[in-house]
Design a protein around this motif. Structure first.
Motif, PDB file in Angstrom:
ATOM      1  N   ASN A   1      72.303 -15.360  72.006  1.00 52.44           N
ATOM      2  CA  ASN A   1      71.420 -15.022  70.891  1.00 52.44           C
ATOM      3  C   ASN A   1      70.753 -16.287  70.382  1.00 52.44           C
ATOM      4  N   MET A   2      69.450 -16.199  70.177  1.00 54.25           N
ATOM      5  CA  MET A   2      68.688 -17.335  69.678  1.00 54.25           C
ATOM      6  C   MET A   2      68.242 -17.012  68.258  1.00 54.25           C
ATOM      7  N   THR A   3      68.464 -17.929  67.325  1.00 56.42           N
ATOM      8  CA  THR A   3      68.033 -17.727  65.954  1.00 56.42           C
ATOM      9  C   THR A   3      66.550 -18.078  65.836  1.00 56.42           C
ATOM     10  N   MET A   4      65.781 -17.106  65.360  1.00 60.63           N
ATOM     11  CA  MET A   4      64.340 -17.274  65.210  1.00 60.63           C
ATOM     12  C   MET A   4      64.042 -17.987  63.884  1.00 60.63           C
ATOM     13  N   ALA A   5      62.788 -18.393  63.695  1.00 57.13           N
ATOM     14  CA  ALA A   5      62.381 -19.100  62.479  1.00 57.13           C
ATOM     15  C   ALA A   5      62.635 -18.269  61.224  1.00 57.13           C
ATOM     16  N   ASN A   6      62.581 -16.936  61.350  1.00 55.93           N
ATOM     17  CA  ASN A   6      62.817 -16.070  60.193  1.00 55.93           C
ATOM     18  C   ASN A   6      64.297 -15.765  59.968  1.00 55.93           C
ATOM     19  N   GLY A   7      65.167 -16.372  60.763  1.00 53.45           N
ATOM     20  CA  GLY A   7      66.606 -16.200  60.597  1.00 53.45           C
ATOM     21  C   GLY A   7      67.197 -15.048  61.396  1.00 53.45           C
ATOM     22  N   LYS A   8      66.367 -14.207  61.974  1.00 56.35           N
ATOM     23  CA  LYS A   8      66.868 -13.080  62.766  1.00 56.35           C
ATOM     24  C   LYS A   8      67.313 -13.569  64.137  1.00 56.35           C
ATOM     25  N   LYS A   9      68.248 -12.835  64.730  1.00 57.62           N
ATOM     26  CA  LYS A   9      68.764 -13.165  66.058  1.00 57.62           C
ATOM     27  C   LYS A   9      67.963 -12.418  67.115  1.00 57.62           C
ATOM     28  N   PHE A  10      67.640 -13.124  68.197  1.00 56.75           N
ATOM     29  CA  PHE A  10      66.929 -12.542  69.327  1.00 56.75           C
ATOM     30  C   PHE A  10      67.861 -12.577  70.529  1.00 56.75           C
TER      31      PHE A  10
END
Length: 77
Positions: free
Chosen positions: A8-17
């Protein structure tokens, strides 16, 4: 072959991708190289197991699936 171990990669908005290595994008070149006589060492930057995008595992590509099921540390698909 250097691969990611990140699931899982944390996006700039804090959500996990949900991420990882795409099994076909990784496996098809591996098959060509192995058929040409090369041996492949697969590593990650931290030494952790490789993260595979399980949802992208092809249902009908026996050769690519075989790479992952015959690996000594094969994921459970």
């Amino acid at each position: 072959m250097i691969c990611t171990e990140e699931r899982n990669m944390t996006m700039a908005n804090g959500k996990k991708f949900s991420t990882g290595n795409h099994p076909v994008e990784m496996g098809l070149p591996m098959l060509h190289l192995m058929n040409a006589g090369f041996e492949i060492d697969i590593v990650t930057p931290t030494g952790a197991p490789v993260a595979i995008e399980e949802l992208a595992m092809p249902a009908d590509d026996a050769d690519v699936k075989k790479l992952y099921t015959q690996s000594p540390r094969a994921p459970d698909f």
